[in-house]
Design a protein around this motif. Structure first.
Motif, PDB file in Angstrom:
ATOM      1  N   ARG A 262       0.861  -1.194   0.000  1.00 28.47           N
ATOM      2  CA  ARG A 262       0.000   0.000   0.000  1.00 28.47           C
ATOM      3  C   ARG A 262       0.886   1.229   0.000  1.00 28.47           C
ATOM      4  NH1 ARG A 262      -3.095   3.493   3.583  1.00 28.47           N
ATOM      5  NH2 ARG A 262      -5.138   3.926   2.622  1.00 28.47           N
ATOM      6  N   LEU A 263       0.870   1.960  -1.109  1.00 27.11           N
ATOM      7  CA  LEU A 263       1.757   3.103  -1.286  1.00 27.11           C
ATOM      8  C   LEU A 263       1.063   4.416  -0.948  1.00 27.11           C
ATOM      9  CD1 LEU A 263       3.347   2.113  -4.723  1.00 27.11           C
ATOM     10  CD2 LEU A 263       4.332   1.776  -2.435  1.00 27.11           C
TER      11      LEU A 263
ATOM     12  N   ALA B  67      -5.619   8.059 -13.280  1.00 23.86           N
ATOM     13  CA  ALA B  67      -4.640   7.111 -12.747  1.00 23.86           C
ATOM     14  C   ALA B  67      -4.673   7.111 -11.223  1.00 23.86           C
ATOM     15  CB  ALA B  67      -3.242   7.466 -13.250  1.00 23.86           C
ATOM     16  N   ALA B  68      -4.868   8.283 -10.629  1.00 23.80           N
ATOM     17  CA  ALA B  68      -4.962   8.367  -9.171  1.00 23.80           C
ATOM     18  C   ALA B  68      -6.159   7.580  -8.655  1.00 23.80           C
ATOM     19  CB  ALA B  68      -5.053   9.829  -8.733  1.00 23.80           C
TER      20      ALA B  68
ATOM     21  N   HIS C  88      -3.031   4.901  -1.049  1.00 20.99           N
ATOM     22  CA  HIS C  88      -3.528   6.167  -0.512  1.00 20.99           C
ATOM     23  C   HIS C  88      -3.023   7.297  -1.397  1.00 20.99           C
ATOM     24  CE1 HIS C  88      -4.713   9.311   2.261  1.00 20.99           C
ATOM     25  NE2 HIS C  88      -3.494   9.804   2.183  1.00 20.99           N
ATOM     26  N   VAL C  89      -3.935   8.100  -1.935  1.00 26.02           N
ATOM     27  CA  VAL C  89      -3.569   9.189  -2.842  1.00 26.02           C
ATOM     28  C   VAL C  89      -4.030  10.506  -2.238  1.00 26.02           C
ATOM     29  CG1 VAL C  89      -3.786  10.153  -5.155  1.00 26.02           C
ATOM     30  CG2 VAL C  89      -3.795   7.670  -4.842  1.00 26.02           C
ATOM     31  N   ALA C  90      -3.148  11.494  -2.267  1.00 25.41           N
ATOM     32  CA  ALA C  90      -3.497  12.834  -1.799  1.00 25.41           C
ATOM     33  C   ALA C  90      -2.868  13.862  -2.731  1.00 25.41           C
ATOM     34  CB  ALA C  90      -3.005  13.056  -0.371  1.00 25.41           C
TER      35      ALA C  90
ATOM     36  N   TYR D  34       5.479  10.898   0.985  1.00 27.83           N
ATOM     37  CA  TYR D  34       4.951  10.046  -0.081  1.00 27.83           C
ATOM     38  C   TYR D  34       6.010   9.044  -0.536  1.00 27.83           C
ATOM     39  CZ  TYR D  34       1.522  13.801  -0.249  1.00 27.83           C
ATOM     40  OH  TYR D  34       0.564  14.719   0.095  1.00 27.83           O
ATOM     41  N   ASP D  35       5.521   7.874  -0.916  1.00 24.37           N
ATOM     42  CA  ASP D  35       6.422   6.869  -1.503  1.00 24.37           C
ATOM     43  C   ASP D  35       6.642   7.140  -2.982  1.00 24.37           C
ATOM     44  OD1 ASP D  35       6.510   5.145   0.908  1.00 24.37           O
ATOM     45  OD2 ASP D  35       4.377   4.839   0.451  1.00 24.37           O
TER      46      ASP D  35
END
Length: 244
Positions: free
Chosen positions: A29-30, A55-56, A65-67, A150-151
């Motif tokens: 989980r990135l 894509a997000a 997890h996208v922010a 962020y990764d």
């Protein structure tokens, strides 16, 4: 073989395993930071921004997890820095080749745009290059700091859809000079920092031409990118509607 050579002055961390193996691993989980605009940069075309947002959404469906976040660099700053560093190297390579040939530069040896760059950057001083190297490191520190939160960073690959033929023609230096930086605003920073980045095909523009999205990782993060690319390819194979 992977990893640094003995005696390398600079080296990224050695991969945990061969890249082919890393590409087969689940990415986990990135934490993904989404960027669709740049401070004082070219306006991102809506179709390019929408591809990144699609894509997000897919990444979120895959459990990541996208922010949304803001860019830690200015594209004009990156452009000036990369211009000096790449220009200095261009001059050195051409001069080395001419020394090997034992003759001066002929008019048809290089493309017109390359000739403009060569003539421009021949006037660089050692101090110019030193300042650019220092600035590149400062940009790298700023971008590297973003990876504390962020990764991976997600952006459009290009800020504009595919141009018409001739817009980026190296036989027309003025057109390249006028337009190229608008297209490369999201990608050129990784030339400066050396941090790994990949372009993933993701949908098409209104003319039916392919669009791409870019994922970037900190130094040594190639394995994360390859694992994510494999996961995305399985979830949305090239040619399928994006996000499905």
């Amino acid at each position: 073989a992977e990893g640094p050579l003995p005696g390398d002055a600079y080296a990224a961390p050695r991969p945990a395993a061969p890249f082919a193996e890393l590409a087969r691993r689940a990415p986990g989980r990135l934490r993904i930071g989404l960027l669709t605009a740049l401070p004082d940069g070219p306006e991102t075309h809506p179709e390019c921004a929408e591809a990144a947002r699609a894509a997000a959404l897919l990444c979120e469906r895959l459990g990541h997890h996208v922010a949304e976040t803001t860019a830690p660099y200015r594209p004009d700053d990156v452009g000036r820095t990369s211009g000096v560093l790449m220009g200095a190297d261009l001059v050195a390579q051409i001069d080395a080749r001419l020394a090997l040939l034992g003759r001066p530069l002929a008019d048809d040896d290089i493309e017109p745009f390359t000739r403009v760059l060569y003539d421009t950057y021949r006037a660089l001083t050692a101090a110019d290059v030193s300042r650019a190297l220092r600035r590149a490191q400062e940009i790298g520190w700023r971008v590297g700091a973003a990876f504390a939160a962020y990764d991976v960073l997600l952006t459009p690959t290009l800020a504009r859809p595919t141009p018409r033929l001739g817009v980026l023609d190296t036989a027309d230096p003025e057109s390249v000079h006028r337009h190229a930086s608008d297209y490369s605003a999201f990608t050129s920073v990784h030339n400066v920092t050396g941090m790994p980045a990949m372009s993933v095909p993701f949908g098409h523009d209104g003319a039916g031409l392919p669009l791409g999205v870019q994922f970037a990782a900190p130094l040594g993060g190639e394995g994360t990118l390859l694992a994510l690319a494999s996961q995305l390819e399985g979830a949305a194979p090239w040619g399928s509607p994006p996000g499905l």
